[in-house]
Every structure is written in structure tokens, then in C-alpha cells.
Design a protein around this motif. Structure first.
Motif, PDB file in Angstrom:
ATOM      1  N   GLY A   1       0.813  -1.222   0.000  1.00 54.95           N
ATOM      2  CA  GLY A   1       0.000   0.000   0.000  1.00 54.95           C
ATOM      3  C   GLY A   1       0.845   1.269   0.000  1.00 54.95           C
ATOM      4  N   LYS A   2       0.169   2.396   0.198  1.00 49.35           N
ATOM      5  CA  LYS A   2       0.821   3.702   0.058  1.00 49.35           C
ATOM      6  C   LYS A   2       1.987   3.872   1.040  1.00 49.35           C
ATOM      7  CE  LYS A   2      -3.170   5.920   0.495  1.00 49.35           C
ATOM      8  NZ  LYS A   2      -4.131   4.801   0.332  1.00 49.35           N
ATOM      9  N   SER A   3       1.748   3.542   2.298  1.00 48.43           N
ATOM     10  CA  SER A   3       2.832   3.716   3.275  1.00 48.43           C
ATOM     11  C   SER A   3       3.741   2.489   3.299  1.00 48.43           C
ATOM     12  CB  SER A   3       2.253   3.980   4.666  1.00 48.43           C
ATOM     13  OG  SER A   3       1.321   2.965   5.022  1.00 48.43           O
ATOM     14  N   GLY A   4       3.142   1.301   3.348  1.00 51.98           N
ATOM     15  CA  GLY A   4       3.924   0.085   3.541  1.00 51.98           C
ATOM     16  C   GLY A   4       4.948  -0.186   2.451  1.00 51.98           C
ATOM     17  N   ARG A   5       4.582   0.032   1.196  1.00 48.83           N
ATOM     18  CA  ARG A   5       5.553  -0.332   0.143  1.00 48.83           C
ATOM     19  C   ARG A   5       6.769   0.597   0.175  1.00 48.83           C
ATOM     20  NH1 ARG A   5       5.447   2.680  -4.542  1.00 48.83           N
ATOM     21  NH2 ARG A   5       3.660   4.061  -4.768  1.00 48.83           N
ATOM     22  N   ARG A   6       6.565   1.823   0.628  1.00 46.03           N
ATOM     23  CA  ARG A   6       7.709   2.736   0.773  1.00 46.03           C
ATOM     24  C   ARG A   6       8.606   2.300   1.935  1.00 46.03           C
ATOM     25  NH1 ARG A   6       3.643   5.867  -1.545  1.00 46.03           N
ATOM     26  NH2 ARG A   6       4.410   7.514  -2.933  1.00 46.03           N
ATOM     27  N   VAL A   7       7.984   1.759   2.990  1.00 44.71           N
ATOM     28  CA  VAL A   7       8.773   1.254   4.118  1.00 44.71           C
ATOM     29  C   VAL A   7       9.589   0.042   3.682  1.00 44.71           C
ATOM     30  CG1 VAL A   7       8.612   0.207   6.413  1.00 44.71           C
ATOM     31  CG2 VAL A   7       7.141   2.157   5.825  1.00 44.71           C
ATOM     32  N   VAL A   8       8.973  -0.837   2.905  1.00 48.63           N
ATOM     33  CA  VAL A   8       9.676  -2.020   2.390  1.00 48.63           C
ATOM     34  C   VAL A   8      10.935  -1.584   1.632  1.00 48.63           C
ATOM     35  CG1 VAL A   8       9.525  -3.916   0.719  1.00 48.63           C
ATOM     36  CG2 VAL A   8       7.615  -3.473   2.284  1.00 48.63           C
ATOM     37  N   GLU A   9      10.782  -0.606   0.766  1.00 51.33           N
ATOM     38  CA  GLU A   9      11.932  -0.139  -0.040  1.00 51.33           C
ATOM     39  C   GLU A   9      13.052   0.394   0.850  1.00 51.33           C
ATOM     40  OE1 GLU A   9       9.331   1.347  -3.875  1.00 51.33           O
ATOM     41  OE2 GLU A   9      10.133   2.801  -2.466  1.00 51.33           O
ATOM     42  N   ARG A  10      12.680   1.168   1.850  1.00 49.84           N
ATOM     43  CA  ARG A  10      13.695   1.781   2.707  1.00 49.84           C
ATOM     44  C   ARG A  10      14.426   0.745   3.552  1.00 49.84           C
ATOM     45  NH1 ARG A  10      10.350   5.359   1.057  1.00 49.84           N
ATOM     46  NH2 ARG A  10      10.622   7.617   1.293  1.00 49.84           N
ATOM     47  N   LEU A  11      13.690  -0.195   4.119  1.00 45.93           N
ATOM     48  CA  LEU A  11      14.336  -1.197   4.965  1.00 45.93           C
ATOM     49  C   LEU A  11      15.243  -2.099   4.133  1.00 45.93           C
ATOM     50  CD1 LEU A  11      11.429  -2.141   7.403  1.00 45.93           C
ATOM     51  CD2 LEU A  11      13.392  -0.652   7.838  1.00 45.93           C
ATOM     52  N   ARG A  12      14.803  -2.454   2.950  1.00 48.65           N
ATOM     53  CA  ARG A  12      15.662  -3.289   2.092  1.00 48.65           C
ATOM     54  C   ARG A  12      16.912  -2.524   1.675  1.00 48.65           C
ATOM     55  NH1 ARG A  12      10.887  -6.440  -1.277  1.00 48.65           N
ATOM     56  NH2 ARG A  12      10.648  -8.100   0.264  1.00 48.65           N
ATOM     57  N   ALA A  13      16.761  -1.214   1.496  1.00 48.61           N
ATOM     58  CA  ALA A  13      17.913  -0.403   1.075  1.00 48.61           C
ATOM     59  C   ALA A  13      19.008  -0.357   2.139  1.00 48.61           C
ATOM     60  CB  ALA A  13      17.455   1.023   0.747  1.00 48.61           C
ATOM     61  N   VAL A  14      18.624  -0.579   3.415  1.00 50.88           N
ATOM     62  CA  VAL A  14      19.652  -0.600   4.473  1.00 50.88           C
ATOM     63  C   VAL A  14      19.928  -2.036   4.928  1.00 50.88           C
ATOM     64  CG1 VAL A  14      19.291   1.755   5.245  1.00 50.88           C
ATOM     65  CG2 VAL A  14      17.928  -0.072   6.288  1.00 50.88           C
ATOM     66  N   GLY A  15      19.551  -2.975   4.073  1.00 56.08           N
ATOM     67  CA  GLY A  15      19.983  -4.350   4.285  1.00 56.08           C
ATOM     68  C   GLY A  15      19.148  -5.189   5.221  1.00 56.08           C
ATOM     69  N   ARG A  16      17.966  -4.688   5.589  1.00 57.01           N
ATOM     70  CA  ARG A  16      17.117  -5.477   6.486  1.00 57.01           C
ATOM     71  C   ARG A  16      16.364  -6.551   5.713  1.00 57.01           C
ATOM     72  NH1 ARG A  16      17.706  -2.975  11.744  1.00 57.01           N
ATOM     73  NH2 ARG A  16      19.528  -1.742  11.239  1.00 57.01           N
ATOM     74  N   THR A  17      16.090  -7.639   6.394  1.00 58.72           N
ATOM     75  CA  THR A  17      15.244  -8.683   5.818  1.00 58.72           C
ATOM     76  C   THR A  17      13.796  -8.261   6.020  1.00 58.72           C
ATOM     77  OG1 THR A  17      16.851 -10.371   6.362  1.00 58.72           O
ATOM     78  CG2 THR A  17      14.589 -11.117   5.968  1.00 58.72           C
ATOM     79  N   VAL A  18      13.047  -8.192   4.930  1.00 61.78           N
ATOM     80  CA  VAL A  18      11.674  -7.681   5.013  1.00 61.78           C
ATOM     81  C   VAL A  18      10.698  -8.713   4.453  1.00 61.78           C
ATOM     82  CG1 VAL A  18      10.091  -5.869   4.262  1.00 61.78           C
ATOM     83  CG2 VAL A  18      12.480  -5.311   4.726  1.00 61.78           C
ATOM     84  N   ARG A  19       9.636  -8.917   5.189  1.00 61.53           N
ATOM     85  CA  ARG A  19       8.534  -9.739   4.685  1.00 61.53           C
ATOM     86  C   ARG A  19       7.336  -8.822   4.420  1.00 61.53           C
ATOM     87  NH1 ARG A  19       7.593 -14.368   8.424  1.00 61.53           N
ATOM     88  NH2 ARG A  19       9.214 -15.396   7.194  1.00 61.53           N
ATOM     89  N   VAL A  20       6.807  -8.904   3.209  1.00 60.39           N
ATOM     90  CA  VAL A  20       5.667  -8.064   2.828  1.00 60.39           C
ATOM     91  C   VAL A  20       4.377  -8.732   3.299  1.00 60.39           C
ATOM     92  CG1 VAL A  20       4.374  -7.090   0.888  1.00 60.39           C
ATOM     93  CG2 VAL A  20       6.882  -7.116   0.839  1.00 60.39           C
ATOM     94  N   GLY A  21       3.643  -8.021   4.167  1.00 63.24           N
ATOM     95  CA  GLY A  21       2.360  -8.534   4.643  1.00 63.24           C
ATOM     96  C   GLY A  21       1.244  -8.004   3.772  1.00 63.24           C
ATOM     97  N   SER A  22       0.609  -8.921   3.052  1.00 60.49           N
ATOM     98  CA  SER A  22      -0.430  -8.531   2.101  1.00 60.49           C
ATOM     99  C   SER A  22      -1.201  -9.788   1.740  1.00 60.49           C
ATOM    100  CB  SER A  22       0.237  -7.917   0.857  1.00 60.49           C
ATOM    101  OG  SER A  22      -0.439  -8.236  -0.325  1.00 60.49           O
ATOM    102  N   SER A  23      -2.414  -9.609   1.279  1.00 58.53           N
ATOM    103  CA  SER A  23      -3.184 -10.788   0.860  1.00 58.53           C
ATOM    104  C   SER A  23      -2.520 -11.461  -0.336  1.00 58.53           C
ATOM    105  CB  SER A  23      -4.625 -10.391   0.530  1.00 58.53           C
ATOM    106  OG  SER A  23      -4.637  -9.468  -0.539  1.00 58.53           O
ATOM    107  N   LYS A  24      -1.676 -10.693  -1.039  1.00 61.06           N
ATOM    108  CA  LYS A  24      -0.981 -11.261  -2.203  1.00 61.06           C
ATOM    109  C   LYS A  24       0.435 -11.716  -1.853  1.00 61.06           C
ATOM    110  CE  LYS A  24      -3.415  -7.733  -4.871  1.00 61.06           C
ATOM    111  NZ  LYS A  24      -3.592  -6.648  -3.884  1.00 61.06           N
ATOM    112  N   GLY A  25       0.805 -11.623  -0.573  1.00 59.85           N
ATOM    113  CA  GLY A  25       2.163 -11.976  -0.179  1.00 59.85           C
ATOM    114  C   GLY A  25       2.377 -13.489  -0.137  1.00 59.85           C
TER     115      GLY A  25
END
Ligand code: NAP
Length: 305
Positions: A42-66
């Protein structure tokens, strides 16, 4: 043309705020290495995903399509997404102020803490009875929590439910001459990434607004100027808006909640500029004019006119 606009240097703004030496160890940087980001498409979450991955964090996307899929309405899906996560960014759908949200937040945070997910950051909204109760459930969960109370997102106009109306040249809502501290989703995501990767934000509530108040009429006028297209704002009655939402297939409960969001919560009580972005990021939030110009330049508001 894509319905999504380009994200301007989003990841680098957080990454550059973290010296290389501090990204994996050292004072000020948290130890959470993995994070579940709900609403991660979504609007906020996908931007957070990008930022955390950019600093090397392991990210799991929570979504009905995940993969695995996550659905708020199906607690059977919760355990798999919480598995082996250190932290979670909680974005409740459809809205943190919807009746029933506190009970679901309660059950989810209890399960998260039991699963070892100790660091929980909640995206909240303007103060409402239900929203505040949702916040209390998080605070009582035993987690290491942070609450972000966000004003209306700028991106409601280009990525959210108002885009089609902007494109049609007429935006009609039951909101009058009251100021709103519209905030940019990129600023929210910068704040989320910071509180999830730096120490010192546990137990904090941050009020996130843009740098100034605009009425909906003023916001639409800014968009009209940025697009050089005629877009007008029309204040309609709550009854008329309820009829529109009902015709779109919304349930009576959802219709009531939308009317509540646009009337009770927009009676002036939330017409305030807050300093949460400055407190967390040490810089000013993005101005609505900059947002409108950047979004207009992508052609997002002209694609289907
Ligand atoms: N928009 C605003 O102005 C504003 C202001 C303040 C606070 N908020 C709060 O922000 C939250 C919404 O965030 P947003 O605007 O960033 O999201 P959004 O753009 O509306 O996207 C919704 C996200 O939630 C997911 N989702 C939808 N239904 C779901 C379900 N039943 N189970 C699991 N995931 C579901 C969607 O993923 P899939 O479709 O892929 O499943 C998507 O990632 C709400 O809690 C709202 O109260 C919004």
C-alpha cells in the motif's frame, strides 16, 4: 501509463542518514534485522519495504498477495508471517478507526509478542475513540512499541481513492473550510524506517503532519495549478456522500465510518500542524506544493481524462 508515480530518492534519504558503520552495529542503531511490513503493497507500507531493504534489512511483505499471504480477516494466516520476525510495522485495513479494529489489533499484537516479535510500530491516524483504543491495545501488549499518528496522506489524491475524482475534474466530499495537515507518504516511510532501525523511539507517540494546513479546496486548487487542468472542489452534504458510497457497494458500517471521518474528525479538532517528522528526522516535512508538482509531472492525473 502506470498508476504509480516514481519514488524520488526514497531509499537513499534514510540510507544516507545511517552511516555505514552504524547500519549493522553501534550506538543508536537497533538490533532488529528482520521486519514484517503489513500493508506492504500500500501507500505507506511499500515505501517502508523499499527503505528497509535499502539498508539491508530482511523484510517480509504482509499482504493478501504476499507469500505467505496475510489477511486481517483470517487469523490462521498470522502465524506464518510472524515467524522469525524481529519487528513489525502494523498497518490495519481498512482503517484504524473502523469498529472492531481494537479487538483485531489486540489479538494480533498478543500473537506477535508470543511469537517473539518484540518491536511493534503502529500506523495510527487522527485521534478518534476507536483509533485511541487500538493504540491502547498495542501499549498493553507487552511489546516494545511506537505509535505514529498520521494526518491525511497527500497520496490519497494520486494513489488513493481520490485519484479518479481528480482526473474527472471534480472532487466532492462532505468537508468544509477546515484545515488539514496533509502529510507525504514518503515522510511517513522515512519516519517508520528510522524508528525501526534506530534506538530511542520505544514508547513514543509521534504526531505526523505536513508543514502547513490546507483545506480540501486549497489542496485541489494546488493540484489544478500543478496540472494546469481545471479541477474543482465541491462540498457536498454527508447524506449525499453516504448515498454515493452506498451506491459504490460499501456496507452501512463502512459508510457510517467514512461519514464520521469526514465530519466529526474534520470539525476542526485535528486542524493542527505537529512536529513529529522534525522530531524523528531532524528535517522539515515535504510541502504539499512540492508533492503536487512532482505527482503532476508523472502524468498521473491526466492519464484517463
Ligand atoms: N490514507 C490516509 O490518509 C491515512 C491517514 C492516517 C492513517 N491512515 C491509516 O493507514 C492505514 C492504511 O494505510 P495505507 O493508506 O498506506 O494503505 P493502502 O494504500 O490503503 O493499502 C492497503 C494495504 O493493506 C493491505 N490490505 C488490504 N486489506 C487487507 C486485509 N484484509 N488483510 C491484509 N492486508 C490487507 C493491502 O494489500 P493487498 O491489497 O495486497 O492485500 C495494502 O497493502 C489505515 O489503517 C488507516 O487508518 C491512513
Amino acid at each position: 501509463m502506470s498508476a504509480r508515480r516514481a519514488i524520488p530518492d526514497a531509499a537513499t534519504s534514510v540510507a544516507s542518514g545511517l552511516p555505514e558503520s552504524e547500519r549493522t552495529s553501534g550506538a543508536g542503531v537497533s538490533v532488529q534485522e528482520s521486519a514484517l511490513v503489513l500493508g506492504g503493497t500500500g501507500k505507506s507500507g511499500r515505501r517502508v519495504v523499499e527503505r528497509l531493504r535499502a539498508v539491508g534489512r530482511t523484510v517480509r511483505v504482509g499482504s493478501s498477495k504476499g507469500n505467505p499471504p496475510f489477511r486481517w480477516t483470517d487469523p490462521q494466516t498470522w502465524a506464518a508471517v510472524l515467524d522469525e520476525m524481529d519487528a513489525a510495522f502494523i498497518v490495519y485495513s481498512p482503517d484504524i478507526a473502523m469498529p472492531g479494529a481494537p479487538e483485531v489489533i489486540d489479538a494480533f499484537t498478543e500473537q506477535a509478542v508470543a511469537a517473539g516479535v518484540r518491536r511493534l510500530v503502529l500506523l495510527s491516524g487522527q485521534k478518534s475513540e476507536v483509533g485511541l483504543e487500538s493504540e491502547r491495545r498495542l501499549q498493553d501488549s507487552g511489546a516494545d512499541w511506537t505509535i505514529l499518528r498520521a494526518a491525511w496522506f497527500n497520496q490519497n489524491f494520486d494513489e488513493g481513492f481520490l485519484r479518479e475524482e481528480v482526473c474527472s475534474g471534480r472532487v466532492a466530499l462532505p468537508v468544509g473550510d477546515v484545515g488539514e495537515g496533509f502529510i507525504d507518504a514518503d515522510d511517513i516511510a522515512d519516519v517508520v524506517a528510522t524508528v525501526l532501525t534506530r534506538r530511542g523511539h520505544s514508547g513514543a507517540i509521534y504526531e505526523l503532519t505536513g508543514p502547513r494546513l490546507l483545506t480540501f479546496a486549497e489542496a485541489i486548487a494546488e493540484i489544478a495549478e500543478a496540472t494546469d487542468q481545471e479541477v474543482k472542489y465541491v462540498q457536498i452534504s454527508p447524506e449525499s456522500y453516504a448515498a454515493t458510497l452506498t451506491a459504490q457497494g460499501l456496507s452501512p458500517v463502512a459508510v457510517d465510518r467514512w461519514i464520521y471521518l469526514f465530519t466529526d474528525l474534520m470539525d476542526g479538532r485535528n486542524a493542527r500542524v505537529e512536529k513529529g517528522v522534525q522530531q524523528v528526522l531532524g528535517r522539515e516535512p515535504r510541502d504539499f506544493t512540492d508533492y503536487a508538482r512532482a505527482a503532476a509531472a508523472t502524468g498521473i492525473w491526466s492519464s484517463d481524462r
